[in-house]
Design an enzyme around this catalytic site. Sequence first.
Site, PDB file in Angstrom:
ATOM      1  N   ASP A 120       0.850  -1.183   0.000  1.00 44.75           N
ATOM      2  CA  ASP A 120       0.000   0.000   0.000  1.00 44.75           C
ATOM      3  C   ASP A 120       0.892   1.242   0.000  1.00 44.75           C
ATOM      4  O   ASP A 120       2.089   1.161   0.323  1.00 44.75           O
ATOM      5  CB  ASP A 120      -0.900  -0.021   1.237  1.00 44.75           C
ATOM      6  CG  ASP A 120      -1.953   1.077   1.208  1.00 44.75           C
ATOM      7  OD1 ASP A 120      -2.473   1.365   0.121  1.00 44.75           O
ATOM      8  OD2 ASP A 120      -2.238   1.647   2.272  1.00 44.75           O
TER       9      ASP A 120
ATOM     10  N   ASP B 288      -0.230   4.995   1.045  1.00 44.53           N
ATOM     11  CA  ASP B 288      -0.460   5.862   2.208  1.00 44.53           C
ATOM     12  C   ASP B 288      -0.406   5.052   3.488  1.00 44.53           C
ATOM     13  O   ASP B 288      -1.090   4.037   3.629  1.00 44.53           O
ATOM     14  CB  ASP B 288      -1.816   6.569   2.090  1.00 44.53           C
ATOM     15  CG  ASP B 288      -1.836   7.579   0.958  1.00 44.53           C
ATOM     16  OD1 ASP B 288      -0.972   8.469   0.958  1.00 44.53           O
ATOM     17  OD2 ASP B 288      -2.710   7.470   0.078  1.00 44.53           O
TER      18      ASP B 288
END
Length: 259
Positions: free
Chosen positions: A13, A15
């Site tokens: 991922d 963020d």
Amino acid sequence: MADRKPIESWLTDMDGVLIHEGVPIPGADAFLKKLRESGKPFLVLTNNSMYTPRDLHARLRRMGLDVPIESIWTSALATAQFLDDQRPGGSAYVIGEAGLTTALHDIGYILTDHEPDYVVLGETRTYSFEAMTKAVRLILDGARFICTNPDETGPSTEGPLPATGAVAALITQATGKKPYFAGKPNPLMMRTGLNAIGAHSESSAMIGDRMDTDVLAGMEAGMQTFLVLTGLTRPDQVEGFPYRPSQVVDSIADLVDRV
């Protein structure tokens, strides 16, 4: 538990794992550098459908993080891949930004408000009542309802913002029709991403900061999962979920030597 195969490809991922509020998380640069040097296929994932991979590549580079364009996978790309598999050459009424409209154009979709096959809802900073009204009427007239991701809020420097999931709930209330969400935690996003880089789930790992999206999607896609504690899920929350990641680490810096 049977021994897992060595990790030959990585999904992470963005963020909360690599960056936080526009600033790289310590260790992110070293991790990405090790990945590039290793030659192992990898993807940086985001549920945000606003930006194209080229846009995100430029934004990350300004932060000092070098991620190749082809190594960025968004919920918009996953949505486009899903629609191309379901109904090639179809049509859609789209609420969203360039990341989503470009992805749909690239698969040959016609964007229209005249009897579209689908209403596709994505992320935008300018949700308009007019556009939502149009979406409601098209869905009531038979268009199928698709959303890029179920996130109900998104981050900003001023605080949380209403996001795709919240707007989808409004449209569902008005139509009685629930959407199909292509992004995390749907493992479809992981599987389409793995296919894009020619990787296999049994020899792949997913790194995320959220138990309810990243870890869940990675687990359901059959991958090893690593939870980092630099994002939304706190250490005391992990045991509250009915599933567990393969490993919990403090940050991405702890995984550099695993590549």
